[in-house]
Design a protein around this motif. Structure first.
Motif, mmCIF file in Angstrom:
data_model
loop_
_atom_site.group_PDB
_atom_site.id
_atom_site.type_symbol
_atom_site.label_atom_id
_atom_site.label_comp_id
_atom_site.label_asym_id
_atom_site.label_seq_id
_atom_site.Cartn_x
_atom_site.Cartn_y
_atom_site.Cartn_z
ATOM 1 N N THR A 43 0.727 -1.196 -0.024
ATOM 2 C CA THR A 43 -0.042 -0.039 -0.133
ATOM 3 C C THR A 43 0.813 1.252 -0.138
ATOM 4 N N GLY A 44 2.049 1.257 0.523
ATOM 5 C CA GLY A 44 2.847 2.272 0.400
ATOM 6 C C GLY A 44 3.362 2.730 -0.999
ATOM 7 N N ARG A 45 3.259 2.024 -2.067
ATOM 8 C CA ARG A 45 3.635 2.150 -2.921
ATOM 9 C C ARG A 45 2.548 3.226 -3.897
ATOM 10 N N THR A 46 1.511 2.942 -3.206
ATOM 11 C CA THR A 46 0.294 3.848 -4.159
ATOM 12 C C THR A 46 0.619 5.365 -3.677
ATOM 13 N N ALA A 47 1.454 5.744 -2.729
ATOM 14 C CA ALA A 47 1.838 7.014 -2.702
ATOM 15 C C ALA A 47 2.444 7.709 -4.014
ATOM 16 N N TYR A 48 2.791 6.735 -4.725
ATOM 17 C CA TYR A 48 3.834 7.351 -5.805
ATOM 18 C C TYR A 48 2.987 7.132 -7.081
ATOM 19 N N LYS A 49 3.415 7.689 -8.166
ATOM 20 C CA LYS A 49 2.610 7.389 -9.364
ATOM 21 C C LYS A 49 3.033 6.123 -10.110
ATOM 22 N N PRO A 50 2.560 5.173 -10.799
ATOM 23 C CA PRO A 50 3.172 4.176 -11.695
ATOM 24 C C PRO A 50 4.419 4.414 -12.109
ATOM 25 N N PHE A 51 5.345 3.671 -12.153
ATOM 26 C CA PHE A 51 6.557 3.941 -12.441
ATOM 27 C C PHE A 51 6.656 3.870 -14.095
ATOM 28 N N GLU A 52 5.885 2.810 -14.729
ATOM 29 C CA GLU A 52 6.038 3.205 -16.279
ATOM 30 C C GLU A 52 4.798 2.617 -16.837
ATOM 31 N N GLY A 53 3.867 1.940 -16.253
ATOM 32 C CA GLY A 53 2.415 1.845 -16.752
ATOM 33 C C GLY A 53 1.447 2.642 -16.465
ATOM 34 N N ARG A 54 0.201 2.575 -16.903
ATOM 35 C CA ARG A 54 -0.961 3.473 -16.516
ATOM 36 C C ARG A 54 -1.382 3.382 -15.365
ATOM 37 N N THR A 55 -1.096 2.056 -14.747
ATOM 38 C CA THR A 55 -2.048 1.746 -13.684
ATOM 39 C C THR A 55 -1.241 0.692 -12.919
ATOM 40 N N ARG A 56 -1.175 1.083 -11.602
ATOM 41 C CA ARG A 56 -0.707 0.013 -10.643
ATOM 42 C C ARG A 56 -1.658 -0.927 -10.160
ATOM 43 N N VAL A 57 -1.392 -2.298 -10.472
ATOM 44 C CA VAL A 57 -2.189 -3.177 -9.938
ATOM 45 C C VAL A 57 -1.558 -4.124 -8.847
ATOM 46 N N ILE A 58 -2.402 -3.830 -7.487
ATOM 47 C CA ILE A 58 -1.905 -4.759 -6.405
ATOM 48 C C ILE A 58 -2.898 -6.060 -6.153
ATOM 49 N N VAL A 59 -2.134 -7.162 -6.447
ATOM 50 C CA VAL A 59 -2.908 -8.287 -6.025
ATOM 51 C C VAL A 59 -2.629 -9.163 -5.054
ATOM 52 N N VAL A 60 -3.519 -9.442 -4.235
ATOM 53 C CA VAL A 60 -3.416 -10.084 -3.116
ATOM 54 C C VAL A 60 -3.746 -11.548 -3.021
ATOM 55 N N ASP A 61 -3.120 -12.505 -3.273
ATOM 56 C CA ASP A 61 -3.623 -14.005 -3.788
ATOM 57 C C ASP A 61 -3.499 -14.737 -2.171
ATOM 58 N N GLY A 62 -4.533 -15.345 -1.948
ATOM 59 C CA GLY A 62 -4.831 -15.938 -0.578
ATOM 60 C C GLY A 62 -4.927 -14.528 0.355
ATOM 61 N N ALA A 63 -5.994 -13.673 -0.016
ATOM 62 C CA ALA A 63 -6.421 -12.659 0.711
ATOM 63 C C ALA A 63 -6.908 -13.260 2.010
ATOM 64 N N ASP A 64 -7.699 -14.192 2.291
ATOM 65 C CA ASP A 64 -8.026 -14.677 3.513
ATOM 66 C C ASP A 64 -6.773 -15.094 4.563
#
Length: 209
Positions: free
Chosen positions: A102-123
């Motif tokens: 979540t700390g990365r969301t304070a910055y603009k995406p580095f090279e893409g249009r959208t940063r996607v944070i995938v939490v696999d096994g969120a439970d």
């Protein structure tokens, strides 16, 4: 893998493709459903579609990634700086992992249009980790999308569930599992159909039989 490569779940993939094209994609998503039915692949297909350098849009307004550009390749090799995959470490997802993502969301995406944070096994996020994610899920910064993947959504805190749009993945049809086993994994038709019948609608389970 692109949306067109996903086995089954045509209604959900079409919904996501249309949302990407129209710019109406919710920024906080939960992909809920049985293990091995393609939730993670769909999340990565979404990441590709959001960042593809050569996206294609069909006559129905459905947008998919090309699957071959540099951005798509980096997502596939887990090298894209704006596609963040959070996974369990020693049986759980700790608060430190969530804070790093979540700390990365304070910055603009580095090279893409959208940063996607995938939490696999969120439970498997601890309660502390889930609580640490609440603010980001409720008000995600622009150009950030969260995808929480889980086979057990009931284990997520109600406060997490209430902040996300939940997409429910059903077990795959046996015919879809058999076709994938034969076409992509080289099983003969008889073995593919037998494995599909025992898979419970999970391609992942069928591959383990």
């Amino acid at each position: 893998m692109t949306f067109r490569d996903i086995v089954g779940h045509r209604r959900l993939t079409r919904l996501l493709m249309r949302a990407v094209h129209s710019g109406s994609l919710p920024q906080s998503l939960i992909f809920a459903g049985p293990e091995g039915v393609g939730k993670r692949q769909t999340a990565l297909a979404l990441a590709r579609a959001l960042n593809c350098l050569n996206p294609a849009v069909d006559d129905e307004g459905l947008q998919d990634a090309c699957g071959t550009c540099a951005s798509c390749g980096k997502v596939g090799r887990r090298l894209h700086p704006d596609v963040v995959l959070v996974e369990p470490d020693e049986g759980s997802i700790r608060v430190e992992q969530v804070r790093d993502a979540t700390g990365r969301t304070a910055y603009k995406p580095f090279e893409g249009r959208t940063r996607v944070i995938v939490v696999d096994g969120a439970d498997l996020m601890t309660d502390y980790a889930q609580n640490a994610m609440l603010k980001s899920l409720e008000e995600p910064p622009a150009r950030n999308v969260f995808v929480l993947i889980t086979a057990r959504p009931s284990l997520l805190l109600p406060t997490v569930l209430s902040r996300c749009c939940v997409l429910r993945f059903a077990p795959l049809a046996p015919a879809d599992v058999a076709a994938a086993l034969a076409g992509r994994h080289g099983l003969n038709e008889r073995d593919a159909q037998a494995a599909a019948a025992l898979s419970g609608g999970s391609l992942g389970r069928a591959l383990q039989l």
